[in-house]
Design an enzyme around this catalytic site. Structure first.
Site: not given
Length: 480
Positions: A11, A416-417, A9
């Site tokens: 990338m 993971w944002h 994610n």
């Protein structure tokens, strides 16, 4: 980080929707509207995809930037065929195929593979494309004119303030405390989790939070609040009987062609069509394999009651896992530090689905995916949604709105944002529109913590744009 709905994610290259940045401007971030930020997306991009042969798409990409952007490639025509079937099935439920979600329209699902910043051989990271032989640098030469110096084995502990101005940074290195001073200003880029700690350790934050840390308050700002994140909820569907099993070697295949990566990427809405509300990342499991457990348990920390039913179903049937990502959560979380020790872990309160609108959108997104079982391909195989063992939902009628809301609450996980913990703009923002810490001089934040609101897609490209624009703001301030 491999497997599950979290694969690569960080990338994935997705710019988001123009309305995301027009919203930033309405929130008080002047000159962060789409027309202003769009050139900064292009500035970094060195696109190598096939759309460039079509002028309708070439205009939306730059081939000269330092960050290489391309499309994932796999070598399994059987899986490609299944993805074509999935695209047709999604078309039947109203999610059209598109060529380029970074092009004229974002609504729909890509016909080709998703865009990412990992060309064959090496990831095009910020270190690789901006420092190593990139702009202003050359091998080991650092950034602009060789003026960048990276100090290894060092950990920043706080910002040094003199009155209302930042003058440097305190750090530890090899058990020694050092002070490094700035000639112009200090820029924090420690991320949505690390930047709040540095600000709080420096006396920048709410009084209650600073008193808990035994730090004198310098500026009263909501540091660590307004935590935003993209959450993900998967739903698995059966399909045709398990295929691609080598009868002479029935052991599960372990090659990456059989690993459940996302190979498509799409965007749709259930109630608001000004911009997408949900991102769709489908995964395909073509045969039962231990890799399924690793993908779901090791990466997303799902318990056996979630993983085992999917593994069991995959023993007899292919699995299409549709991962839904809530793009614009109204729910907010918070980061709480109990120590200024840079190695001390904070408490992170994600606040997922605490706003009714978020839960409603995710519920309706799941219900839209359930319509896949009515499509030509899936109905032909008697497809079904894999029923998981969810104790918290046991007393609810399976398939009811209440059940799917409970399902979303039980399975929601991070992509993971994390962002927004020192956000810019608005009356409650920590930063002004130039990313400077309010109430202080010579202190700026340039990382995901500064995002005013979440973009319609992965945050990687947006943070790169933020940094490109910040560089120009800094140059304008000091050099005109």
């Amino acid at each position: 980080m491999l497997g599950g709905c979290s694969s690569i994610n960080s990338m994935m290259y997705t710019r988001g929707n123009p309305e995301d940045f027009n919203e930033w401007a309405r929130m008080g971030c002047e000159n962060w509207d789409w027309d202003t930020v769009y050139p900064y997306f292009l500035k970094s991009e060195g696109y190598e995809g096939p759309e460039l042969s079509d002028p309708n798409f070439a205009a939306y990409h730059n081939t000269e930037g330092p960050m290489k952007v391309t499309k994932q490639r796999f070598n399994d025509p059987n899986v490609d065929l299944k993805l074509d079937v999935l695209l047709q099935s999604l078309q039947e439920i109203g999610i059209n195929s598109i060529e380029d979600y970074n092009g004229p329209t974002q609504f729909g699902i890509s016909r080709g593979y998703f865009m990412h910043s990992a060309p064959p051989g090496v990831r095009s990271s910020t270190a690789e494309c901006f420092l190593r032989g990139g702009r202003g640098g050359g091998q080991g030469g650092g950034g602009a004119g060789g003026g960048l110096h990276v100090l290894k084995h060092a950990l920043a502990t706080r910002v040094l303030l003199r009155g209302a101005a930042a003058v440097g940074v305190e750090l530890t290195r090899h058990n020694k405390t050092l002070h490094v001073f700035a000639t112009k200003e200090v820029i924090l880029s420690a991320g949505a989790i690390g930047t709040p700690r540095l600000l709080l350790a420096s006396g920048i934050g709410r009084r209650d939070d600073l008193e808990r840390l035994n730090v004198k308050q310098i500026v009263d700002l909501p540091v660590g609040y307004d935590l935003q994140d993209h959450l993900i909820v998967p739903i698995a569907f059966t399909g045709a009987p398990t295929s691609f099993v080598d009868q002479q070697n029935p052991n599960p295949k372990y090659s990456l062609d059989y690993f459940p990566y996302p190979r498509l990427n799409g965007f749709f809405s259930v109630s608001d069509w000004s911009r997408p509300q949900l991102q769709l990342s489908p995964y395909y499991f073509n045969q039962s394999s231990p890799l399924v457990f690793k993908a779901l348990n090791n990466s997303l920390n799902y318990v056996e009651g979630v993983v085992e039913p999917i593994q069991k179903a995959n023993a007899d049937s292919e699995i299409f896992m549709m991962c839904l990502i809530l793009l614009h959560p109204k729910s907010r979380g918070r980061i709480v530090y109990h120590s200024v020790d840079p190695l001390a872990a904070p408490d992170i309160y994600l606040g997922y689905l605490t706003h009714d609108d978020d839960l409603s959108i995710m519920r309706e997104g799941i219900k839209k995916m359930l319509r896949l079982t009515e499509s030509r391909y899936f109905s032909g195989w008697g497809a079904r949604a894999v029923r998981l063992q969810l104790p918290t939902c046991a007393g609810l009628e399976y398939g009811s709105d209440e059940y799917w809301e409970c399902y979303a609450l039980a399975l929601a996980r991070t992509v993971w944002h994390q962002a927004g913990t020192a956000r810019a703009g608005g009356a409650g923002g920590v930063l002004d529109a130039a990313l400077r810490v309010r109430g202080l001089q010579r202190l700026r934040v340039v990382d995901a913590s500064a995002l005013p609101a979440m973009p319609s897609g992965n945050t990687h490209a947006t943070v790169m744009m933020l940094a490109e624009r910040a560089a120009d703001l800094i140059k304008e301030e000091y050099y005109g």
